[in-house]
Enzyme design. Structure first.
Site, PDB file in Angstrom:
ATOM      1  N   ASP A  75       0.902  -1.336  -0.129  1.00  0.00           N
ATOM      2  CA  ASP A  75       0.017   0.215  -0.014  1.00  0.00           C
ATOM      3  C   ASP A  75       1.017   1.205   0.016  1.00  0.00           C
ATOM      4  O   ASP A  75       1.726   1.421   0.820  1.00  0.00           O
ATOM      5  CB  ASP A  75      -0.655   0.135   1.326  1.00  0.00           C
ATOM      6  N   ILE A  76       0.400   2.190  -0.779  1.00  0.00           N
ATOM      7  CA  ILE A  76       1.297   3.471  -1.081  1.00  0.00           C
ATOM      8  C   ILE A  76       1.158   4.272   0.371  1.00  0.00           C
ATOM      9  O   ILE A  76       2.133   5.070   0.556  1.00  0.00           O
ATOM     10  CB  ILE A  76       0.655   4.257  -1.969  1.00  0.00           C
ATOM     11  N   ASN A 121     -12.935  -3.143   2.479  1.00  0.00           N
ATOM     12  CA  ASN A 121     -13.943  -1.967   2.689  1.00  0.00           C
ATOM     13  C   ASN A 121     -14.984  -2.248   1.364  1.00  0.00           C
ATOM     14  O   ASN A 121     -14.357  -2.080   0.402  1.00  0.00           O
ATOM     15  CB  ASN A 121     -13.349  -0.835   2.599  1.00  0.00           C
ATOM     16  N   GLY A 133     -15.555   3.245   3.663  1.00  0.00           N
ATOM     17  CA  GLY A 133     -14.322   3.702   3.460  1.00  0.00           C
ATOM     18  C   GLY A 133     -13.674   3.188   2.245  1.00  0.00           C
ATOM     19  O   GLY A 133     -12.365   3.746   1.863  1.00  0.00           O
ATOM     20  N   GLN A 134     -14.474   2.588   1.290  1.00  0.00           N
ATOM     21  CA  GLN A 134     -13.501   2.219   0.200  1.00  0.00           C
ATOM     22  C   GLN A 134     -13.367   3.417  -0.614  1.00  0.00           C
ATOM     23  O   GLN A 134     -14.156   4.356  -0.946  1.00  0.00           O
ATOM     24  CB  GLN A 134     -14.564   1.252  -0.811  1.00  0.00           C
ATOM     25  N   HIS A 177     -10.583  -5.155  -3.223  1.00  0.00           N
ATOM     26  CA  HIS A 177      -8.866  -5.674  -2.543  1.00  0.00           C
ATOM     27  C   HIS A 177      -9.163  -5.840  -0.974  1.00  0.00           C
ATOM     28  O   HIS A 177     -10.023  -5.263  -0.251  1.00  0.00           O
ATOM     29  CB  HIS A 177      -8.174  -4.480  -2.861  1.00  0.00           C
ATOM     30  N   LEU A 178      -8.056  -6.501  -0.386  1.00  0.00           N
ATOM     31  CA  LEU A 178      -7.975  -7.001   0.857  1.00  0.00           C
ATOM     32  C   LEU A 178      -6.896  -6.139   1.281  1.00  0.00           C
ATOM     33  O   LEU A 178      -5.854  -6.259   0.668  1.00  0.00           O
ATOM     34  CB  LEU A 178      -7.810  -8.666   1.085  1.00  0.00           C
ATOM     35  N   HIS A 179      -6.957  -5.692   2.472  1.00  0.00           N
ATOM     36  CA  HIS A 179      -5.631  -5.062   3.071  1.00  0.00           C
ATOM     37  C   HIS A 179      -5.286  -6.264   3.913  1.00  0.00           C
ATOM     38  O   HIS A 179      -6.066  -6.759   4.756  1.00  0.00           O
ATOM     39  CB  HIS A 179      -6.377  -3.799   3.846  1.00  0.00           C
TER      40      HIS A 179
HETATM   41  P1  5GP Z   1      -9.796   1.437   0.238  1.00  0.00           P
HETATM   42  O1  5GP Z   1      -9.679   2.832   0.947  1.00  0.00           O
HETATM   43  O2  5GP Z   1     -10.264   1.670  -1.109  1.00  0.00           O
HETATM   44  O3  5GP Z   1     -10.209   0.494   1.141  1.00  0.00           O
HETATM   45  O4  5GP Z   1      -8.134   1.235  -0.043  1.00  0.00           O
HETATM   46  C1  5GP Z   1      -7.481   1.835  -1.082  1.00  0.00           C
HETATM   47  C2  5GP Z   1      -5.955   1.517  -0.578  1.00  0.00           C
HETATM   48  O5  5GP Z   1      -5.105   2.048  -1.858  1.00  0.00           O
HETATM   49  C3  5GP Z   1      -5.536   2.911   0.319  1.00  0.00           C
HETATM   50  O6  5GP Z   1      -4.863   2.146   1.412  1.00  0.00           O
HETATM   51  C4  5GP Z   1      -4.444   3.606  -0.507  1.00  0.00           C
HETATM   52  O7  5GP Z   1      -3.478   4.135   0.490  1.00  0.00           O
HETATM   53  C5  5GP Z   1      -4.029   2.558  -1.483  1.00  0.00           C
HETATM   54  N1  5GP Z   1      -3.565   3.226  -2.796  1.00  0.00           N
HETATM   55  C6  5GP Z   1      -4.014   4.420  -3.349  1.00  0.00           C
HETATM   56  N2  5GP Z   1      -3.515   4.882  -4.416  1.00  0.00           N
HETATM   57  C7  5GP Z   1      -2.685   4.072  -4.419  1.00  0.00           C
HETATM   58  C8  5GP Z   1      -1.379   3.632  -5.611  1.00  0.00           C
HETATM   59  O8  5GP Z   1      -1.135   4.519  -6.398  1.00  0.00           O
HETATM   60  N3  5GP Z   1      -0.554   2.780  -5.294  1.00  0.00           N
HETATM   61  C9  5GP Z   1      -0.727   1.825  -4.100  1.00  0.00           C
HETATM   62  N4  5GP Z   1       0.482   0.815  -3.977  1.00  0.00           N
HETATM   63  N5  5GP Z   1      -1.536   1.970  -3.304  1.00  0.00           N
HETATM   64  C10 5GP Z   1      -2.454   3.216  -3.363  1.00  0.00           C
END
Ligand code: 5GP
Ligand code: ZN
Length: 133
Positions: free
Chosen positions: A49-50, A106, A112-113, A119-121
């Protein structure tokens, strides 16, 4: 016909993945946006994750574009199981599974998505509170 070629399951090219234009994670899957990849197989991709929220924070995505868990259907049952087992493998591979790790998905804006490619964290390397915020 001497030059005729035949197609069989063994020599057909792999089917293209279900994609959505302008999906960030489809672009990472296709190498159009860089990411630190930690696992790839025929069904899923995992990368860091970034914006990590724990010492280990990796994302596991299906190669096929599925927007949310709410839109998954019974055809995705094995894929969803494979995502979970891949998450456990990532925590194990990092040597962080024994002390506990958290797997989060999410689904929808209200949860919070922010990226609408399912995707899974996988989070590990610290303690986690409950209930989540
Ligand atoms: P969500 O909020 O949809 O559950 O999670 C999305 C995740 O994607 C966030 O934790 C965010 O930090 C990560 N993310 C967003 N943009 C990028 C990217 O360009 N590269 C990577 N590796 N992760 C990203
Ligand atoms: Zn996508």
């Amino acid at each position: 016909m001497p030059n005729e070629t035949t197609s069989s399951p063994s020599n057909l090219p792999p089917a293209p993945h279900a994609s959505k234009a302008d999906c960030l994670f489809c672009k990472i899957r296709d190498g159009q946006i860089p990411a630190t990849v930690v696992h790839r197989d025929d069904r899923v991709l995992a990368f860091k994750d970034i914006g990590p929220k724990a010492p280990l924070h990796q994302l596991v995505i299906p190669l096929d574009h599925i927007e949310t868990l709410a839109e998954a259907d019974p055809a995705h049952e094995a894929l969803l199981g494979h995502l979970m087992l891949t998450a456990a493998k990532l925590a194990r591979d990092a040597g962080l599974s024994d002390k506990g790790f958290r797997v989060v998905m999410n689904s929808g804006v209200g949860a919070g998505q922010t990226v609408f490619h399912l995707h899974l964290h996988v989070l590990a390397g610290r303690s986690f509170g409950w209930p989540p915020g």
